[in-house]
Design a protein around this motif. Structure first.
Motif, PDB file in Angstrom:
ATOM      1  N   ARG A 277     102.928  54.933 -19.005  1.00  0.00           N
ATOM      2  CA  ARG A 277     103.266  55.392 -20.390  1.00  0.00           C
ATOM      3  C   ARG A 277     101.719  54.789 -21.167  1.00  0.00           C
TER       4      ARG A 277
ATOM      5  N   ASP B 138      98.331  55.009 -23.741  1.00  0.00           N
ATOM      6  CA  ASP B 138      98.352  55.047 -25.182  1.00  0.00           C
ATOM      7  C   ASP B 138      97.908  56.506 -25.522  1.00  0.00           C
ATOM      8  N   ILE B 139      98.614  57.025 -26.666  1.00  0.00           N
ATOM      9  CA  ILE B 139      97.974  58.501 -27.018  1.00  0.00           C
ATOM     10  C   ILE B 139      97.527  58.712 -28.292  1.00  0.00           C
TER      11      ILE B 139
ATOM     12  N   ASP C 242     107.757  60.124 -17.858  1.00  0.00           N
ATOM     13  CA  ASP C 242     107.202  60.229 -19.471  1.00  0.00           C
ATOM     14  C   ASP C 242     107.633  61.615 -19.854  1.00  0.00           C
TER      15      ASP C 242
ATOM     16  N   ALA D 177     106.728  64.550 -23.224  1.00  0.00           N
ATOM     17  CA  ALA D 177     105.853  64.686 -24.172  1.00  0.00           C
ATOM     18  C   ALA D 177     106.161  66.154 -24.914  1.00  0.00           C
TER      19      ALA D 177
ATOM     20  N   TYR E  14      99.930  61.346 -30.698  1.00  0.00           N
ATOM     21  CA  TYR E  14     100.334  60.042 -30.756  1.00  0.00           C
ATOM     22  C   TYR E  14     101.687  59.861 -30.079  1.00  0.00           C
ATOM     23  N   ARG E  15     102.055  58.810 -30.185  1.00  0.00           N
ATOM     24  CA  ARG E  15     103.572  58.713 -29.709  1.00  0.00           C
ATOM     25  C   ARG E  15     104.526  58.379 -30.736  1.00  0.00           C
TER      26      ARG E  15
ATOM     27  N   GLY F 115     109.045  56.661 -28.188  1.00  0.00           N
ATOM     28  CA  GLY F 115     108.262  56.610 -26.835  1.00  0.00           C
ATOM     29  C   GLY F 115     107.710  57.903 -26.383  1.00  0.00           C
TER      30      GLY F 115
ATOM     31  N   ALA G 120     105.450  61.236 -26.099  1.00  0.00           N
ATOM     32  CA  ALA G 120     104.362  61.586 -26.596  1.00  0.00           C
ATOM     33  C   ALA G 120     104.196  63.030 -27.223  1.00  0.00           C
TER      34      ALA G 120
END
Length: 428
Positions: A152, A154-155, A401, A403, A412-413, A417, A419
């Motif tokens: 997971r 950081d985005i 994950d 997204a 961003y996330r 959670g 993305a």
């Protein structure tokens, strides 16, 4: 449409080829004409055997073993023109299992397959058109490999790339040589590419369709079904709207087979997991041409018409925006390049009732998955992530994950959670 070494665009597949070729004696680099296989292959060899050259092809046909008596590493370009060369390479590998001997580049699967598959001797590597990260339009800040890791990550990151820029990328093509051309010249080149594929490559393959023009009509109907699971039967019936007589089912199956063997179709298979209890999933593939620029051209769409939604015609879909379909195809093409680099496979998910759909399922070797949705809208809502949250609930930790890939500006996330990232910021 050959890319010259002087203007070589570094490819994500370069690292994969270098790693494999350092340990394996023979690789087969596969993909459509013009994708850059020759330029990529030339950078790794001492000798080039071009089997589209009549003299070199005649020697290879007369004695494949003798043709291979050259300094190695050797690139055998358009190897499918002399299928016997495959077996000659296999025998040479059996005789001397030394790394980095043979690199075979092929733009078609031959009609007459080699006697032996080459399993254990010749490893196949797929090459697709340039992904967004390879086009230099932005610097990626999100790694697909990191998303697949399950950590997971950081985005973050932002980009100035907007909707109109993605529309230009769709029509500009991921074929390296086409991207360098002006809009008008690029359109002529794509038209010529498609025409030659039908008039020459299909016939060279040994298939003589009574009406070659009908193949282009079928490809246009297929292009209109981009990013959908529309049945092949429905695609077949749509052809008659523009092309006159409706082709038979057997004829259209032949169209599909030969275009797949020329690497011009690149459908995404339906996901059928074996590790978990998910059921009632469709196996129908999601339709894609190898480059969305081909689909846009067949449908008569330039960048401005895509953005304005003014594309019209018998094949243009009414149930969704064409830009949305082709944007998903552009993202899919790019994600498949990144997934291959990460040793992962790409699928889509759709339940048989159509209640849940997820655009891309990226499966690791252990069958755990990354789930991706593609949205044309730059703003992501709770409704946009409901199928991702459904899959997370169904599979738990098997979803490493999730997204949403958008045309927005910021990565961003969300608080849940999931993305969110602009397509231009996603890379390998």
């Amino acid at each position: 449409m050959h890319d010259t070494d002087a203007g070589y665009v570094p490819r994500i597949v370069d690292a994969e080829l270098d790693e494999l070729f350092a340990e394996l004696p023979a690789l087969a680099l596969e993909g459509p004409k013009g994708v850059g296989k020759t330029a990529t292959g030339r950078r790794r060899v001492r000798t080039v055997i071009s089997l589209d050259d009549a003299q070199q092809r005649a020697l290879a046909e007369a004695s494949p073993e003798q043709a291979l008596r050259v300094p190695t590493p050797v690139l055998i370009d358009e190897w499918q023109r002399v299928p016997g060369i495959w077996d000659a390479v296999r025998r040479a590998v059996d005789a001397s299992y030394v790394p980095a001997q043979f690199l075979l580049a092929g733009s078609a699967v031959p009609r007459e397959l080699p006697v032996h598959s080459g399993a254990g001797r010749i490893v196949q590597v797929r090459m697709r058109p340039l992904a967004l990260a390879e086009r230099g339009i932005a610097t990626p800040t999100v790694s697909l490999r990191a998303l697949l890791s399950g950590t997971r990550p950081d985005i973050g990151g932002s980009t100035s790339i907007a909707l109109a820029d993605y529309a230009r990328e769709i029509v500009s093509s991921g074929f390296p040589a086409i991207r360098r051309l002006s809009s008008r010249t690029a359109r002529r080149q794509i038209a010529s590419y498609l025409r030659l594929a039908v008039d020459r490559d299909v016939r060279e393959y040994g298939v003589n369709f009574r009406r070659p023009e009908q193949v282009l009509h079928w490809m246009t109907a297929y292009a209109a079904a981009t990013s959908t699971t529309t049945s092949l039967e429905k695609i077949r019936t749509v052809v008659s709207v523009r092309g006159g007589d409706e082709p038979s089912k057997l004829t259209t199956l032949a169209y599909r087979e030969v275009l797949e063997r020329l690497w011009l179709l690149d459908a995404v298979p339906g996901w059928t997991p074996t590790k978990n209890s998910l059921a009632r999933l469709t196996q129908a593939p999601k339709h894609h041409l190898v480059d969305p620029a081909l689909a846009a051209h067949l449908l008569g769409a330039d960048a401005a018409a895509l953005v304005q939604g003014t594309v019209s015609g018998a094949f243009v879909p009414r149930h969704a925006t064409l830009l949305g379909q082709l944007f998903e195809s552009l993202v899919t093409q790019s994600v498949r390049v990144y997934a291959q680099a990460a040793e992962a496979d790409t699928y889509h998910l759709r339940t048989r009732e159509g209640r849940q759909e997820i655009d891309l399922i990226i499966q690791r070797h252990d069958q755990r998955v990354l789930a991706l949705e593609v949205k044309l809208n730059p703003v992501v809502t709770d409704d946009d992530v409901r199928h991702l949250r459904w899959l997370q609930k169904e599979l738990g930790d098997d979803v490493v994950d999730a997204a949403v890939i958008t045309t927005g500006r910021q990565a961003y996330r969300r608080e849940d959670g999931i993305a969110v990232m602009p397509a231009a910021l996603l890379g390998p």
